[in-house]
Design a protein around this motif. Structure first.
Motif, PDB file in Angstrom:
ATOM      1  N   ALA A 194      10.739   9.355  -2.395  1.00 11.18           N
ATOM      2  CA  ALA A 194       9.667  10.324  -2.607  1.00 11.18           C
ATOM      3  C   ALA A 194       8.385   9.768  -1.990  1.00 11.18           C
ATOM      4  O   ALA A 194       8.152   8.557  -1.991  1.00 11.18           O
ATOM      5  N   GLY A 212       0.803  -1.239   0.000  1.00 12.93           N
ATOM      6  CA  GLY A 212       0.000   0.000   0.000  1.00 12.93           C
ATOM      7  C   GLY A 212       0.823   1.270   0.000  1.00 12.93           C
ATOM      8  O   GLY A 212       0.431   2.270   0.608  1.00 12.93           O
ATOM      9  N   THR A 213       1.952   1.258  -0.675  1.00 15.70           N
ATOM     10  CA  THR A 213       2.911   2.379  -0.783  1.00 15.70           C
ATOM     11  C   THR A 213       3.622   2.696   0.536  1.00 15.70           C
ATOM     12  O   THR A 213       4.298   3.716   0.660  1.00 15.70           O
ATOM     13  N   SER A 214       3.451   1.830   1.542  1.00 15.75           N
ATOM     14  CA  SER A 214       4.105   2.094   2.840  1.00 15.75           C
ATOM     15  C   SER A 214       5.616   1.919   2.720  1.00 15.75           C
ATOM     16  O   SER A 214       6.115   1.325   1.767  1.00 15.75           O
ATOM     17  N   GLY A 215       6.313   2.447   3.718  1.00 16.24           N
ATOM     18  CA  GLY A 215       7.759   2.303   3.807  1.00 16.24           C
ATOM     19  C   GLY A 215       8.499   3.489   3.231  1.00 16.24           C
ATOM     20  O   GLY A 215       7.959   4.232   2.378  1.00 16.24           O
ATOM     21  N   ALA A 219       6.938  11.407   4.027  1.00 15.17           N
ATOM     22  CA  ALA A 219       6.297  12.072   5.176  1.00 15.17           C
ATOM     23  C   ALA A 219       7.076  11.808   6.463  1.00 15.17           C
ATOM     24  O   ALA A 219       6.948  12.551   7.433  1.00 15.17           O
ATOM     25  N   HIS A 264      12.776   1.796   6.577  1.00 11.48           N
ATOM     26  CA  HIS A 264      11.514   1.713   7.329  1.00 11.48           C
ATOM     27  C   HIS A 264      10.519   0.904   6.513  1.00 11.48           C
ATOM     28  O   HIS A 264      10.251   1.243   5.350  1.00 11.48           O
ATOM     29  N   GLY A 300       4.657   8.604  -1.016  1.00  8.13           N
ATOM     30  CA  GLY A 300       3.419   8.089  -1.594  1.00  8.13           C
ATOM     31  C   GLY A 300       3.560   7.297  -2.875  1.00  8.13           C
ATOM     32  O   GLY A 300       2.566   6.959  -3.521  1.00  8.13           O
ATOM     33  N   LYS A 318       6.532   1.744  -4.269  1.00 10.35           N
ATOM     34  CA  LYS A 318       7.972   1.462  -4.119  1.00 10.35           C
ATOM     35  C   LYS A 318       8.382   0.133  -4.752  1.00 10.35           C
ATOM     36  O   LYS A 318       9.549  -0.250  -4.675  1.00 10.35           O
TER      37      LYS A 318
HETATM   38  C1  LIG Z   1       0.375   4.472   3.105  1.00  4.16           C
HETATM   39  S1  LIG Z   1       1.470   4.165   4.408  1.00  4.16           S
HETATM   40  C2  LIG Z   1       1.336   5.637   5.438  1.00  4.16           C
HETATM   41  C3  LIG Z   1       2.588   6.483   5.492  1.00  4.16           C
HETATM   42  C4  LIG Z   1       3.727   5.668   6.006  1.00  4.16           C
HETATM   43  O1  LIG Z   1       3.706   5.235   7.147  1.00  4.16           O
HETATM   44  C5  LIG Z   1       4.844   5.327   5.170  1.00  4.16           C
HETATM   45  O2  LIG Z   1       5.738   4.600   5.597  1.00  4.16           O
HETATM   46  C6  LIG Z   1       4.963   5.827   3.774  1.00  4.16           C
HETATM   47  O3  LIG Z   1       4.983   7.208   3.716  1.00  4.16           O
HETATM   48  P1  LIG Z   1       5.832   7.949   2.596  1.00  4.16           P
HETATM   49  O4  LIG Z   1       5.451   9.396   2.716  1.00  4.16           O
HETATM   50  O5  LIG Z   1       7.274   7.699   2.916  1.00  4.16           O
HETATM   51  O6  LIG Z   1       5.460   7.342   1.264  1.00  4.16           O
END
Ligand SMILES: CSCCC(=O)C(=O)COP(=O)(O)O
Ligand SMILES: [Zn+2]
Length: 204
Positions: free
Chosen positions: A46, A26-29, A78, A97, A48, A51
């Motif tokens: 970058a 879900g684009t996390s990390g 973020a 992360h 959102g 990845k």
């Molecule tokens: C959709 S995951 C929520 C944000 C987050 O915890 C993360 O790791 C990804 O945020 P990023 O701004 O690095 O894409």
């Protein structure tokens, strides 16, 4: 410029390897790699983006405050301030992360204790803990929505040039002297988390 290109490719390779493990749901990390010490500048993912895909806009260079230095059209992660805290407080060269089901469940099960300890596990040697009675302690902090607050709490746990911190019901951040070490620590943590969850199932 050569250093920047090399670091870019190094981080891109790590990103690809973690993507194969499906650790960017879900684009996390987010990932970062230090490029220069003085002034402190590092590449960070970058915000959102998917990845799992490799593009020319995957990373941007930021300064010690997490502000973009060149690519003003890209938005840094973020959670860039967490990476800033690592490079401010340690000699680390790479920080990673990721959100996984195992690290989230472990962070919830042990969140009230504020930490999880591992002892008698071969893989704690990844952290340089070779003594028979050594204990690996991974702190668990609250998942503050306010990133400066999260960063303050995160920064307070940082005490060495390599380490790992769980953010409750969010994910893990690890750092090491280079991308090889950071990835090794991340894989060791995920192994330990999966072991702990499997063991708890057996004990029921
Ligand atoms: C959709 S995951 C929520 C944000 C987050 O915890 C993360 O790791 C990804 O945020 P990023 O701004 O690095 O894409
Ligand atoms: Zn996250």
């Amino acid at each position: 410029m050569i250093a920047l290109n090399e670091k870019w490719l190094e981080l891109a390779d790590v990103k690809d390897e973690l993507a194969v493990r499906d650790w960017f749901m879900g684009t996390s990390g987010n990932l970062a790699i230090k490029v220069t010490d003085e002034p402190l500048e590092f590449l960070v993912t970058a915000s959102g983006k998917d990845k799992k895909k490799r593009t020319d806009e995957d990373f941007l260079l930021v300064d010690e405050n997490g502000q973009p230095t060149i690519e003003k059209f890209l938005t840094p992660s973020a959670e860039t301030l967490l990476h800033c805290a690592i490079y401010r407080k340690t000699q680390a060269g790479c920080s990673l992360h990721v959100h996984t089901v195992a690290n989230n469940v472990i962070s919830e099960l042990y969140g009230d204790a504020g930490k999880i300890d591992f002892q008698g596990q071969e893989l704690i040697k990844a952290f340089g803990l070779w003594e028979e009675d050594a204990v690996l302690t991974i702190p668990i902090i609250a998942n503050h929505a306010d990133i400066p607050t999260l960063t303050r709490e995160f920064e307070a746990t940082i005490s060495a040039d390599k380490g790992a911190v769980l953010i409750r019901n969010h994910g893990i951040t690890v750092w090491g002297k280079n991308s090889f070490e950071a990835k090794k620590l991340l894989e060791a943590c995920e192994f330990l988390f999966q072991y702990q969850l499997a063991l708890q199932l057996q004990l029921k």
